[in-house]
Design an enzyme around this catalytic site. Structure first.
Site, PDB file in Angstrom:
ATOM      1  N   HIS A   1       5.415  -0.205   1.475  1.00 46.05           N
ATOM      2  CA  HIS A   1       5.424   1.041   0.706  1.00 46.05           C
ATOM      3  C   HIS A   1       6.725   1.816   0.896  1.00 46.05           C
ATOM      4  CE1 HIS A   1       1.247   0.022  -0.014  1.00 46.05           C
ATOM      5  NE2 HIS A   1       1.133  -0.155   1.294  1.00 46.05           N
TER       6      HIS A   1
ATOM      7  N   HIS B   1       2.287  -3.574   7.534  1.00 46.30           N
ATOM      8  CA  HIS B   1       1.318  -2.746   6.812  1.00 46.30           C
ATOM      9  C   HIS B   1       0.231  -2.253   7.765  1.00 46.30           C
ATOM     10  CE1 HIS B   1       2.655  -3.452   2.663  1.00 46.30           C
ATOM     11  NE2 HIS B   1       3.030  -4.626   3.109  1.00 46.30           N
TER      12      HIS B   1
ATOM     13  N   GLU C   1      -1.201  -6.782   8.882  1.00 45.93           N
ATOM     14  CA  GLU C   1      -2.009  -5.575   8.762  1.00 45.93           C
ATOM     15  C   GLU C   1      -2.346  -5.155  10.195  1.00 45.93           C
ATOM     16  OE1 GLU C   1      -2.643  -4.036   6.074  1.00 45.93           O
ATOM     17  OE2 GLU C   1      -2.506  -5.465   4.416  1.00 45.93           O
TER      18      GLU C   1
END
Length: 307
Positions: free
Chosen positions: A98, A190, A272
């Protein structure tokens, strides 16, 4: 940044600004993580997250030195222990999932890009903790710590971006930057956005795909080895357990719907690091001490893969 696999292509502007949308960004797992959408490297989570993205400062500097666009970071630095540099001559690309500015560009990040197996949003805002610490802030903070660890081992480290761009880059461009760098390994960082009670970390591996511009046949195997080494090292360094909500508790999940993986021609995986929507995991993700452990884990996994 949990990517919901079949996330709707549209996100309302309100959700995007709130940072609840994570479509197209990594960190959104199948249960609705990373803001649930595409994969920040093109990875759509299988369920949308409702986390806010307006976050607190991570407390770590997001220095601009030698990061973005696959630009060199000034070369490898000698190892910190005994002068050893196990990664000397290696190029590592770190992709911070992001971008903190995505929330200001809902129209631009929602446009579709081709990921070979379909279309996905350019990028998403990602998810956030209940207190508002955004995934985009977390990934940049962790990326800088990882870069420091890798440089100590002699590696040349390149970022796909360093939070300086107005949005993105789009998931297809993130993959291209790793390809242009001829990276020996690439890791997209992430945090997931699954429902509370879903805990743990997992590594997303690329499926073997050959469609359109996507052809991972040559890198699917090496990427699996990278992901396995990363999982083992991350668990050892942080003490965190693999996710209890996907991957059969093994901490590995293979996907074919993430642009950041589909379009990569170098070994690449998504990490993640935990679930931002779970209070216990959020307490770890917002801890500077824990992020130090996490950075060592990432560096150790990459080192194991390239040794």
């Amino acid at each position: 940044m949990r990517f919901v696999r079949r996330r709707t292509a549209r996100r309302t502007t309100a959700l995007l600004i709130a940072g609840a949308v994570c479509a197209g960004a990594a960190g959104c797992g199948r249960s609705g993580g990373h803001g649930g959408g595409s994969d920040s490297s093109g990875k759509p989570s299988r369920s949308a997250s409702s986390g806010k993205t307006a976050g607190k400062s991570s407390g770590e500097k997001t220095g601009k030195g030698g990061s973005g666009h696959g630009g060199t970071d000034g070369g490898g630095h000698s190892g910190s222990r005994g002068g050893k540099a196990p990664l000397r001559g290696k190029v590592i690309v770190i992709d911070p999932g992001h971008n903190p500015h995505n929330r200001d560009q809902p129209g631009k990040i929602s446009r579709s890009v081709d990921i070979g197996t379909g279309k996905k949003e350019c990028d998403t805002t990602g998810t956030a903790t209940n207190s508002g610490y955004s995934e985009a802030e977390f990934t940049l903070a962790l990326a800088h710590r990882v870069r420091t660890e890798l440089r100590k081992r002699g590696a040349t480290v390149k970022f796909t971006h360093d939070g300086e761009e107005p949005y993105g880059p789009c998931v297809d461009e993130r993959a291209k930057r790793g390809n242009r760098a001829h990276a020996d390994a690439a890791v997209s960082l992430h945090a997931d956005g699954a429902p509370g009670g879903s805990r743990g970390f997992h590594v997303i591996l690329p499926a073997s795909v050959h469609r359109g511009d996507a052809d991972t046949r040559a890198v699917a195997g090496p990427s699996k080895r990278l992901g396995t080494d990363l999982r083992d090292a991350f668990r050892k360094a942080t003490g965190e357990r693999p996710a209890n909500y996907l991957g059969n508790g093994e901490g590995l999940d293979t996907r074919d719907d993430l642009g950041g993986l589909n379009l990569s021609t170098v070994p690449k995986v998504f990490l993640e690091c935990g679930n931002m929507r779970d209070a216990a995991d959020a307490a770890l993700l917002t801890s500077r001490k824990w992020r130090e452990k996490a950075a060592r884990g990432v560096a150790d996994g990459i080192t194991a893969f390239l040794s």
